[in-house]
Design an enzyme around this catalytic site. Structure first.
Site, short mmCIF file in Angstrom:
data_model
loop_
_atom_site.label_atom_id
_atom_site.label_comp_id
_atom_site.label_asym_id
_atom_site.label_seq_id
_atom_site.Cartn_x
_atom_site.Cartn_y
_atom_site.Cartn_z
N GLY A 176 26.76 -4.80 -11.07
CA GLY A 176 28.24 -5.12 -11.09
C GLY A 176 28.16 -5.18 -12.46
O GLY A 176 27.01 -5.82 -13.15
N GLU A 203 31.39 -10.63 -9.98
CA GLU A 203 31.91 -10.74 -11.45
C GLU A 203 33.32 -11.38 -11.19
O GLU A 203 33.85 -11.20 -12.96
CB GLU A 203 32.05 -9.14 -10.96
N HIS A 252 33.13 -13.91 -13.99
CA HIS A 252 33.24 -12.99 -15.48
C HIS A 252 34.04 -13.15 -16.40
O HIS A 252 35.01 -13.75 -17.39
CB HIS A 252 32.80 -12.07 -15.66
N GLN A 267 31.32 -8.17 -20.29
CA GLN A 267 29.96 -8.19 -20.79
C GLN A 267 29.59 -6.96 -21.76
O GLN A 267 28.70 -6.83 -22.09
CB GLN A 267 29.56 -8.00 -19.40
ZN ZN Z 1 27.20 -11.52 -14.30
#
Ligand code: ZN
Length: 150
Positions: A46, A132, A135, A51
Site C-alpha cells: 500500500g 493507508e 497516512h 508518502q
Molecule cells: Zn505506511
C-alpha cells in the site's frame, strides 16, 4: 508512468492532514499510476499520497501484487471486530511490529473518474486500508505499536 521518491519518516508531510481531492483529471490518473508503479517497485502492499510527497487524500493498495485498489477521498464508514496485525511501512524503513486494527471495515471512496464506490474488506485488506488511510491524517503505524519487533 514514473516512479516517485518515497518520503521517509522525519519529513513534515507525513504528519500533516491530506486534503480532499476536488478535481478528477489526468493529473490525478497519472498520480495514481505513478503510485502503483512506486508501490510495486518497492515491494509494498500500500501507498498513500503523503508518502510520495503529495498532500492529497489518495491511496493505492495491493495485498497480493495481483489485485489493485485505488481510493480517492476514502472514509471508513463502519468497522467491527479487532485483529492483531504485523505491519511495516515503506516510509519507516527497518521497523516492524504489531498493531490492533478492526477486523472488518466498510470503505466509501471514489475512483479516479469520480465514481463513488463501497468496498467491504476484512482481514489483511482491512488492515492495509486502515494503515493507508491513517497516512491521510498524518498517523503512522509506529504511533499505535503494541509490540515492536525490530
Ligand atoms: Zn505506511
Amino acid at each position: 508512468m514514473a516512479r516517485r521518491t518515497i518520503v521517509k519518516i522525519g519529513e513534515d508531510i507525513l504528519r500533516k492532514r491530506a486534503k480532499e481531492v476536488t478535481v478528477f483529471d489526468n493529473g490525478l490518473a497519472a498520480l495514481l499510476d505513478d503510485m502503483i508503479e512506486t508501490m510495486t517497485a518497492a515491494d509494498g502492499v500500500g501507498l498513500a499520497g503523503p508518502q510520495v510527497g503529495v498532500l492529497k487524500r489518495v491511496a493505492v493498495i495491493s495485498p497480493d501484487g495481483k489485485n489493485f485498489y485505488e481510493f480517492v477521498n476514502p472514509v471508513i464508514e463502519k468497522s467491527s471486530g479487532m485483529q492483531k496485525c504485523r505491519e511495516g511501512c515503506l516510509s519507516v524503513p527497518g521497523v516492524s511490529g504489531e498493531v490492533m486494527r478492526p477486523k472488518k471495515v466498510v470503505v466509501r471512496a471514489y475512483d479516479r473518474y469520480g465514481n463513488e464506490f463501497v468496498l467491504r474488506a476484512e482481514g489483511f485488506l482491512a488492515d492495509i486500508c486502515c494503515h493507508e488511510f491513517d497516512h491521510l491524517d498524518g498517523v503512522l503505524f509506529i504511533d499505535k505499536l503494541i509490540k515492536k519487533e525490530k
